[in-house]
Scaffold this motif. Structure first.
Motif, mmCIF file in Angstrom:
data_model
loop_
_atom_site.group_PDB
_atom_site.id
_atom_site.type_symbol
_atom_site.label_atom_id
_atom_site.label_comp_id
_atom_site.label_asym_id
_atom_site.label_seq_id
_atom_site.Cartn_x
_atom_site.Cartn_y
_atom_site.Cartn_z
ATOM 1 N N ILE A 32 -9.938 -14.066 53.562
ATOM 2 C CA ILE A 32 -9.407 -15.009 54.221
ATOM 3 C C ILE A 32 -8.233 -14.997 54.827
ATOM 4 O O ILE A 32 -7.090 -15.564 53.891
ATOM 5 C CB ILE A 32 -9.967 -16.595 53.787
ATOM 6 N N GLN A 33 -8.186 -14.943 55.915
ATOM 7 C CA GLN A 33 -6.363 -14.932 56.232
ATOM 8 C C GLN A 33 -6.242 -15.299 57.580
ATOM 9 O O GLN A 33 -7.513 -15.449 58.660
ATOM 10 C CB GLN A 33 -5.672 -13.751 56.480
ATOM 11 N N PRO A 34 -5.242 -15.570 58.272
ATOM 12 C CA PRO A 34 -5.396 -16.673 59.800
ATOM 13 C C PRO A 34 -5.260 -14.441 60.972
ATOM 14 O O PRO A 34 -5.533 -13.742 60.306
ATOM 15 C CB PRO A 34 -3.469 -16.753 60.415
ATOM 16 N N GLY A 35 -6.662 -14.954 61.585
ATOM 17 C CA GLY A 35 -6.254 -13.941 62.790
ATOM 18 C C GLY A 35 -7.793 -13.709 62.818
ATOM 19 O O GLY A 35 -8.311 -12.837 63.202
ATOM 20 N N MET A 36 -8.246 -13.446 61.253
ATOM 21 C CA MET A 36 -10.127 -13.461 60.990
ATOM 22 C C MET A 36 -10.507 -14.751 61.763
ATOM 23 O O MET A 36 -10.623 -15.387 62.382
ATOM 24 C CB MET A 36 -10.335 -13.481 59.762
ATOM 25 N N THR A 37 -12.334 -13.584 62.033
ATOM 26 C CA THR A 37 -12.926 -15.655 62.976
ATOM 27 C C THR A 37 -13.804 -15.587 61.792
ATOM 28 O O THR A 37 -14.748 -14.923 60.808
ATOM 29 C CB THR A 37 -13.961 -14.275 63.831
ATOM 30 N N THR A 38 -14.672 -16.220 62.241
ATOM 31 C CA THR A 38 -15.978 -17.533 61.385
ATOM 32 C C THR A 38 -16.662 -16.076 61.498
ATOM 33 O O THR A 38 -17.587 -16.298 60.075
ATOM 34 C CB THR A 38 -16.184 -18.633 61.401
ATOM 35 N N ASN A 39 -16.975 -15.763 62.319
ATOM 36 C CA ASN A 39 -18.402 -14.261 61.821
ATOM 37 C C ASN A 39 -17.622 -13.363 61.241
ATOM 38 O O ASN A 39 -19.560 -13.001 61.050
ATOM 39 C CB ASN A 39 -18.377 -13.579 63.497
ATOM 40 N N GLU A 40 -16.220 -13.352 61.276
ATOM 41 C CA GLU A 40 -16.426 -12.391 60.614
ATOM 42 C C GLU A 40 -16.421 -12.434 59.035
ATOM 43 O O GLU A 40 -17.131 -12.100 57.931
ATOM 44 C CB GLU A 40 -14.832 -11.512 60.484
ATOM 45 N N VAL A 41 -16.538 -14.080 58.366
ATOM 46 C CA VAL A 41 -16.333 -14.915 56.811
ATOM 47 C C VAL A 41 -18.479 -14.310 56.960
ATOM 48 O O VAL A 41 -18.589 -13.763 56.071
ATOM 49 C CB VAL A 41 -15.861 -16.094 57.325
ATOM 50 N N ASP A 42 -19.234 -14.499 58.008
ATOM 51 C CA ASP A 42 -20.324 -14.644 57.719
ATOM 52 C C ASP A 42 -20.966 -13.196 58.117
ATOM 53 O O ASP A 42 -21.895 -13.282 56.412
ATOM 54 C CB ASP A 42 -21.193 -15.581 59.101
ATOM 55 N N ARG A 43 -19.943 -12.379 58.590
ATOM 56 C CA ARG A 43 -20.632 -10.801 58.149
ATOM 57 C C ARG A 43 -20.280 -10.717 56.762
ATOM 58 O O ARG A 43 -21.564 -9.954 55.754
ATOM 59 C CB ARG A 43 -20.744 -9.970 59.043
ATOM 60 N N LEU A 44 -19.032 -11.132 55.868
ATOM 61 C CA LEU A 44 -18.741 -10.781 55.169
ATOM 62 C C LEU A 44 -19.670 -11.113 53.933
ATOM 63 O O LEU A 44 -20.673 -10.757 52.182
ATOM 64 C CB LEU A 44 -16.788 -11.101 54.436
#
Ligand code: MF3
Ligand code: CO
Ligand code: CO
Length: 271
Positions: A32-44
């Motif tokens: 988790i870091q600035p620039g990443m999207t919440t869809n990327e969090v969801d995918r992880l």
């Protein structure tokens, strides 16, 4: 229906589900870091659950009057109180984000937990809100023991929150959990000592206070049917653990290697 009491097999099932739910939060944390999207969090998270052999309890979840929830977890940022839906908007420095994960194991047990994540450096006020909300959850957890009542839990959380100038969201609450996502009882984060259900060994439920920096009122945001925000646009934070009532106290089930340590005033995660 009434509150389910888990037997030894149920407790083993819940311990596993809850540890796995916590491990999903561990898995996403370093990314988790600035620039990443919440869809990327969801995918992880979806990737982690696939590796575990669990499934998300939220994807396709549809209580009466709601559209099916579309994602593997909830991401609630800043003034979003709960049920934020992952999207393609990048996280910004200074954001605070709650990630709420519920998994279902092969044996059908549910584990539900959430944590706050700070994106880069955040304001002192935001940090304070996250940390006081964490403490408030643990203040509630420490009230759990056979013979105590749910009103004791809610009152302790409310008193702590309001003493620190925060408000308690009333519209959403913790809940019993087991082989269903949301079981009886409702676990309010406000109330009066000595009221509501008496706790008995073998009960499992969540404690998940949502505390606002401003007023307690909330409203729906947009038209996705899920996202809840503070009416006054103030910041909101939430933490969630699933707990078991033991013969002598409580056992926090949603713990894993990456769980943040309990506040200093907590002497044990299992009593
Ligand atoms: N995990 C949330 C809770 O703590 C519920 C999320 S329901 C969803 O009870 F559909 F919004 F994901
Ligand atoms: Co919950
Ligand atoms: Co949850």
């Amino acid at each position: 229906m009434s509150i389910t009491i888990k037997d030894a097999e149920g407790i083993a099932g819940m311990r596993e589900a809850c540890r796995l739910a916590s491990e999903v939060l561990d898995y996403i944390a370093p990314h988790i870091q600035p620039g990443m999207t919440t869809n990327e969090v969801d995918r992880l998270a979806a990737e982690c659950m696939a590796q575990q052999g669990t499934i998300s309890a939220t994807i396709g979840y549809q209580p009466p009057g709601y559209p099916p929830y579309p994602k593997s977890l909830c991401t609630s940022i800043n003034n979003v109180v709960c049920h934020g839906i992952p999207n393609d908007k990048p996280l910004k420095k200074g954001d605070i984000m709650n990630v709420d994960v519920t998994v279902i194991t092969k044996d059908g047990w549910y584990g539900d937990n959430s944590r706050m994540y700070l994106i880069g450096d955040v304001s002192i006020a935001a940090k304070r809100l996250c940390s006081l909300t964490y403490d408030a959850m643990w203040i509630g957890i420490q009230k759990v023991k056979p013979g105590a009542r749910l009103g004791d839990v809610g009152h302790a959380i409310q008193k702590y929150a309001e003493h620190h100038g925060l408000s308690v969201v009333r519209e959403f609450c913790g809940h019993g959990i087991g082989q269903k996502f949301h079981e009886e009882p409702q676990v309010l984060h406000y109330g009066y000592p000595g009221t509501l259900d008496e706790l008995l060994p073998g009960m499992t439920f969540t404690i998940e206070p949502m505390l606002n920096a401003g007023r307690r009122e909330v409203k729906e945001f947009g038209n996705d049917g899920w996202t809840i925000v503070t009416k006054d646009r103030s910041l909101s934070a939430q933490w969630e653990h699933t707990v078991l009532v033991t013969e002598t106290g409580y056992e926090v089930l949603t713990l894993s290697a990456g769980s943040p340590p309990p506040p200093a005033f907590v002497t044990a995660t299992k009593t």
